[in-house]
Design a protein around this motif. Structure first.
Motif, PDB file in Angstrom:
ATOM      1  N   THR A 119      -8.070   7.222  -2.457  1.00 39.35           N
ATOM      2  CA  THR A 119      -8.428   5.834  -1.791  1.00 39.35           C
ATOM      3  C   THR A 119      -7.266   5.215  -0.887  1.00 39.35           C
ATOM      4  O   THR A 119      -7.286   4.360  -0.082  1.00 39.35           O
ATOM      5  CB  THR A 119      -8.826   5.037  -2.977  1.00 39.35           C
ATOM      6  OG1 THR A 119      -9.802   5.530  -3.516  1.00 39.35           O
ATOM      7  CG2 THR A 119      -9.013   3.615  -2.544  1.00 39.35           C
ATOM      8  N   LEU A 120      -6.036   5.063  -1.573  1.00 38.26           N
ATOM      9  CA  LEU A 120      -4.837   4.499  -1.134  1.00 38.26           C
ATOM     10  C   LEU A 120      -4.489   5.174   0.371  1.00 38.26           C
ATOM     11  O   LEU A 120      -4.230   4.333   1.120  1.00 38.26           O
ATOM     12  CB  LEU A 120      -3.490   4.781  -2.107  1.00 38.26           C
ATOM     13  CG  LEU A 120      -3.764   4.051  -3.477  1.00 38.26           C
ATOM     14  CD1 LEU A 120      -2.683   4.416  -4.361  1.00 38.26           C
ATOM     15  CD2 LEU A 120      -3.592   2.611  -3.045  1.00 38.26           C
ATOM     16  N   ALA A 122      -5.762   3.059   7.632  1.00 39.74           N
ATOM     17  CA  ALA A 122      -6.195   2.001   8.492  1.00 39.74           C
ATOM     18  C   ALA A 122      -5.356   0.886   8.858  1.00 39.74           C
ATOM     19  O   ALA A 122      -5.589   0.075   9.583  1.00 39.74           O
ATOM     20  CB  ALA A 122      -7.313   1.243   7.667  1.00 39.74           C
ATOM     21  N   THR A 123      -4.115   0.858   8.059  1.00 40.74           N
ATOM     22  CA  THR A 123      -3.426  -0.440   8.240  1.00 40.74           C
ATOM     23  C   THR A 123      -2.212  -0.017   9.458  1.00 40.74           C
ATOM     24  O   THR A 123      -1.604  -0.635  10.097  1.00 40.74           O
ATOM     25  CB  THR A 123      -2.777  -0.994   7.055  1.00 40.74           C
ATOM     26  OG1 THR A 123      -1.950  -0.075   6.393  1.00 40.74           O
ATOM     27  CG2 THR A 123      -3.785  -1.801   6.319  1.00 40.74           C
ATOM     28  N   ASN A 147      -6.642   3.602   2.822  1.00 39.70           N
ATOM     29  CA  ASN A 147      -6.280   2.038   3.099  1.00 39.70           C
ATOM     30  C   ASN A 147      -4.999   2.033   3.995  1.00 39.70           C
ATOM     31  O   ASN A 147      -5.058   1.203   4.917  1.00 39.70           O
ATOM     32  CB  ASN A 147      -6.080   1.288   1.839  1.00 39.70           C
ATOM     33  CG  ASN A 147      -7.491   1.369   1.105  1.00 39.70           C
ATOM     34  OD1 ASN A 147      -8.459   1.489   1.569  1.00 39.70           O
ATOM     35  ND2 ASN A 147      -7.223   0.988  -0.265  1.00 39.70           N
ATOM     36  N   PRO A 207       1.017  -1.383   0.125  1.00 39.95           N
ATOM     37  CA  PRO A 207       0.044   0.122   0.066  1.00 39.95           C
ATOM     38  C   PRO A 207       0.912   1.401   0.223  1.00 39.95           C
ATOM     39  O   PRO A 207       0.417   2.140  -0.616  1.00 39.95           O
ATOM     40  CB  PRO A 207      -0.896   0.023   1.302  1.00 39.95           C
ATOM     41  CG  PRO A 207      -1.033  -1.595   1.495  1.00 39.95           C
ATOM     42  CD  PRO A 207       0.411  -2.092   0.914  1.00 39.95           C
TER      43      PRO A 207
END
Length: 130
Positions: free
Chosen positions: A77-78, A84-85, A81, A50
């Motif tokens: 979008t990236l 979130a990680t 993501n 990511p």
């Protein structure tokens, strides 16, 4: 004025054009351009995580202004993501810095923040593998 030195065979991208040095070459840039040296260029097959995908997409937004809005949509979008990680406060701070740079149109500066995010991601990946 910005001075860039390229080693023999080293490549650079200037406003989307790929240049390759023949012999040791010095370039003096006297106006505003989008420029990346070879070591800053990521190939599509290298965008395997990511954070690397984020770097690659930001790089495209920087060197491909004709399609910048599409790249920016992908960046949104990236980054979502990635936030979130990556849970470490330093990583989230780097995400915020990256997003700020992109919002300000500072794509080259955002690439630096994206490299920092790759470092955070590598640490997390190494910890999970151990």
């Amino acid at each position: 004025m910005l001075r860039i030195t390229l080693r023999d065979g080293e490549k650079a991208i200037v406003n989307g054009a790929v240049l390759r040095a023949v012999g040791r070459t010095q370039i003096a840039v006297e106006n505003q351009v989008s420029i990346l040296r070879g070591r800053e260029v990521m190939q599509p097959e290298e965008a395997t995580t990511p954070a690397r995908q984020l770097y690659f997409t930001a790089m495209l937004a920087y060197i491909d202004p004709a399609n910048r809005s599409q790249h920016q949509d992908n960046i949104v979008t990236l980054i979502g993501n990635l936030v979130a990680t990556l849970t470490a406060p330093e990583a989230r701070t780097a995400c915020i810095g990256f997003a700020h740079d992109i919002a300000q149109g500072e794509y080259y500066k955002a690439l630096s923040a994206a490299r920092e995010l790759i470092g955070f991601e590598d640490v997390v990946t190494e910890a999970q593998a151990a």
